[in-house]
Design a protein around this motif. Structure first.
Motif, PDB file in Angstrom:
ATOM      1  N   HIS A 442       0.414  15.485  13.385  1.00 20.54           N
ATOM      2  CA  HIS A 442       1.416  14.424  13.274  1.00 20.54           C
ATOM      3  C   HIS A 442       0.985  13.270  12.369  1.00 20.54           C
ATOM      4  N   ALA A 443      -0.175  13.370  11.776  1.00 20.61           N
ATOM      5  CA  ALA A 443      -0.672  12.256  10.961  1.00 20.61           C
ATOM      6  C   ALA A 443       0.265  11.986   9.786  1.00 20.61           C
ATOM      7  N   THR A 444       0.515  10.718   9.528  1.00 21.90           N
ATOM      8  CA  THR A 444       1.397  10.309   8.430  1.00 21.90           C
ATOM      9  C   THR A 444       0.582   9.946   7.197  1.00 21.90           C
ATOM     10  N   ALA A 445       1.275   9.805   6.087  1.00 25.12           N
ATOM     11  CA  ALA A 445       0.608   9.424   4.842  1.00 25.12           C
ATOM     12  C   ALA A 445      -0.133   8.101   4.965  1.00 25.12           C
ATOM     13  N   PRO A 446       0.474   7.036   5.527  1.00 21.91           N
ATOM     14  CA  PRO A 446      -0.276   5.776   5.654  1.00 21.91           C
ATOM     15  C   PRO A 446      -1.540   5.929   6.501  1.00 21.91           C
ATOM     16  N   ALA A 447      -1.453   6.696   7.599  1.00 20.53           N
ATOM     17  CA  ALA A 447      -2.642   6.891   8.439  1.00 20.53           C
ATOM     18  C   ALA A 447      -3.710   7.672   7.698  1.00 20.53           C
ATOM     19  N   LEU A 448      -3.307   8.688   6.960  1.00 19.74           N
ATOM     20  CA  LEU A 448      -4.277   9.520   6.228  1.00 19.74           C
ATOM     21  C   LEU A 448      -4.956   8.733   5.114  1.00 19.74           C
ATOM     22  N   LEU A 449      -4.231   7.843   4.472  1.00 20.83           N
ATOM     23  CA  LEU A 449      -4.847   7.021   3.426  1.00 20.83           C
ATOM     24  C   LEU A 449      -5.938   6.132   4.006  1.00 20.83           C
ATOM     25  N   ILE A 450      -5.738   5.651   5.223  1.00 16.85           N
ATOM     26  CA  ILE A 450      -6.790   4.871   5.884  1.00 16.85           C
ATOM     27  C   ILE A 450      -7.972   5.777   6.212  1.00 16.85           C
ATOM     28  N   CYS A 451      -7.702   7.004   6.635  1.00 19.61           N
ATOM     29  CA  CYS A 451      -8.778   7.947   6.973  1.00 19.61           C
ATOM     30  C   CYS A 451      -9.689   8.227   5.774  1.00 19.61           C
ATOM     31  N   LEU A 452      -9.144   8.115   4.582  1.00 20.66           N
ATOM     32  CA  LEU A 452      -9.947   8.371   3.384  1.00 20.66           C
ATOM     33  C   LEU A 452     -11.077   7.368   3.220  1.00 20.66           C
ATOM     34  N   THR A 453     -11.017   6.265   3.933  1.00 26.39           N
ATOM     35  CA  THR A 453     -12.068   5.242   3.808  1.00 26.39           C
ATOM     36  C   THR A 453     -13.318   5.594   4.600  1.00 26.39           C
ATOM     37  N   ASP A 454     -13.231   6.604   5.467  1.00 21.48           N
ATOM     38  CA  ASP A 454     -14.389   7.032   6.254  1.00 21.48           C
ATOM     39  C   ASP A 454     -14.971   8.295   5.626  1.00 21.48           C
ATOM     40  N   HIS A 455     -16.277   8.321   5.365  1.00 22.12           N
ATOM     41  CA  HIS A 455     -16.851   9.431   4.597  1.00 22.12           C
ATOM     42  C   HIS A 455     -16.770  10.760   5.335  1.00 22.12           C
TER      43      HIS A 455
END
Length: 503
Positions: A442-455
């Motif tokens: 269910h992850a959305t684009a805005p949530a996934l973009l934040i996830c990209l900040t964690d290695h």
């Protein structure tokens, strides 16, 4: 570029014409990756199998190429893969047994259903590794009987580990009765007896295990034969039980794991001076309640920890162990098997028990809901991933307990897209939660973009189909190769970008 192409090879949205173009430019690694794709056409399978042996091996294992597609003289590894799958030809086995490199004969020796004449040829092989492989995998009693008398201890050890070896033969390997003495072992193959291998051996290429020894009786090799036989469930219990008093801890701990011993032997092992032996005994499903209660008070922390995983724990013992043993965040077998009445009883137990009970994902709704409102954050954290919880319940958990439960809520399969976005924006960020969000359906684009900040979440988010196409394309140039491959394998990667990436 290599990682991009390997990622593309795994991309389920890659059009067939681009698969063809990848095959045309593939090296061995890329071809093997392409061979793992579902839905390959017959022409694509043929091109991969003909041009790359590693790909042919993979395709043989998947049943996509058969005996008519492989020439054993040109692609011996593919032919061996078919023999391993029971789809090769008997004449191939005879060819490899008579004239093939050692590594091919070793693989052949592990194949099922070998013709009797091939098995006899391999049993007489001059290479101990070939014969040992046959001894480990043969299902023919007559072959096992022959190899149990082999002069080398490594072959006998393989026979002792083979669960198809007849029980009487396994008993003989333990007692030595009826078998000629072995004449060589890995130690005296390399050194002049008597010899004891220095545990701190300075020779960089020495492959003898620490403490390996031979004074002419091959003592360390015989010990390994005994260890293999004691760990073999086909070995008769009567032949194994005398080792309960053996000086070797390794043999006693192997014995302690067996489910077929007498209560008297289990009782002796419960008195063992070495905690490792008692710990192996504690997780043995064959021990009875009296021993379970005895081991529950054992001073060894690993003994109590393993006992907590015993499937037949009385509930009062489980409650005791929950307070004294660190089991980790897992569902204990006894809790998984608890009856509805027992679940109700456990739900009213101390918090540490409620926390363990909350690991069940099939709790009655009323019990689940009660645990979701538990005052203890550890209990709530444990139940948070349970399916069936409402959005309101999940949000209430986060409001009451904050970062302690965020990762558990993010792992819940029913967490809504809006709540996942809210969790992703937590400050400070909950790193484990970002990884859960990055893999959530269910992850959305805005949530996934934040996830990209964690290695650690970044490669997971890079492969998520809800990530915006522009971000996917940008990640193809990332410094981390795992992120690059994940982005290239993302089914939402634009088709035009795929076409531009394929040479």
């Amino acid at each position: 570029m290599h990682h991009v192409l390997c990622g593309l090879a795994a991309n389920p949205s890659l059009p067939p014409d681009l698969v063809d173009r990848l095959i045309a430019v593939a090296d061995a690694d890329l071809a093997e990756a392409l061979a793992c794709r579902p839905g390959l056409s017959r022409a694509q399978v043929s091109a991969l199998a003909t041009g790359f042996e590693a790909a042919a091996v993979r395709l043989a294992q998947e049943g996509l190429v058969g005996a008519d597609d492989v020439d054993p003289a040109v692609q011996p590894r593919a032919a061996l893969a078919l023999l391993e799958e029971g789809a090769g030809r008997p004449e191939w086995a005879r060819l490899f047994a008579a004239d093939a490199p050692v590594e091919h004969r070793e693989r052949l020796a592990g194949c099922p259903g070998l013709p009797p004449d091939v098995a006899l040829t391999l049993a007489a092989d001059v290479e101990v590794g070939v014969v040992s492989e046959l001894a480990l995998w043969t299902t023919a009693p007559e072959v096992a009987a022959r190899l149990a008398r082999h002069p080398h201890t490594e072959v006998r050890r393989a026979v002792a580990a083979n669960e198809a070896t007849p029980p009487a033969l396994l008993a003989a390997l333990l007692s030595g009765e009826g078998l000629p003495a072995a004449r060589c072992c890995p130690v005296c193959d390399r050194r002049t007896s008597p010899f004891v291998h220095d545990p701190h051996c300075p020779e960089p290429d020495c492959d003898l295990p620490p403490g390996a020894a031979c004074d002419g009786s091959h003592e360390s090799a015989v010990h390994r034969i005994h260890q293999a036989a004691l760990g073999n469930p086909a070995t008769p219990a009567a032949a194994a039980e005398p080792f309960a008093d053996h000086a070797s801890v390794l043999l006693r701990q192997e014995l302690a794991a067996r489910p077929d011993l007498s209560p008297q032997v289990y009782a002796r092992l419960a008195d063992d001076s070495v905690p490792w032996v008692r710990a192996r005994l504690a997780e043995n499903p064959a021990i009875g309640e009296s021993l379970i209660r005895r081991l529950a008070t054992d001073p060894g922390h690993d003994v109590r920890r393993r006992l907590a995983h015993h499937p037949s724990l009385p509930l009062d013992v489980l409650v005791h162990l929950a307070g004294v043993a660190r089991t980790g965040p897992c569902l204990l077998p006894r809790l998984a098997a608890a009856s509805p009445a027992e679940v109700e009883e456990l739900a009213a137990s101390p918090a540490v028990v409620r926390m363990l009970l909350a690991q069940r994902r099939n709790l009655p709704d009323d019990i689940r809901d009660a645990l979701a409102h538990d005052p203890d954050a550890k209990v709530v954290k444990s139940v948070a991933p349970h399916p069936g919880l409402s959005d309101a319940q999940l949000r209430a958990m986060v409001e009451r307990h904050g970062a302690q439960v965020v990762a558990g809520v993010a792992a819940n399969p029913d967490t809504t897209p809006a709540l996942l976005e809210h969790l992703a924006r937590q400050r400070p960020p909950v790193r484990k939660a970002l990884r859960e969000i990055a893999r959530h359906r269910h992850a959305t684009a805005p949530a996934l973009l934040i996830c990209l900040t964690d290695h650690r979440a970044r490669p997971l988010a890079a492969g998520h189909p809800h990530l915006p196409p522009r971000a996917i394309v940008e990640l193809l140039a990332d410094e981390d190769w795992q992120t690059v491959e994940a982005a290239a394998a993302n089914p939402s990667l634009p088709a035009t970008s795929m076409a531009d990436l394929v040479p």
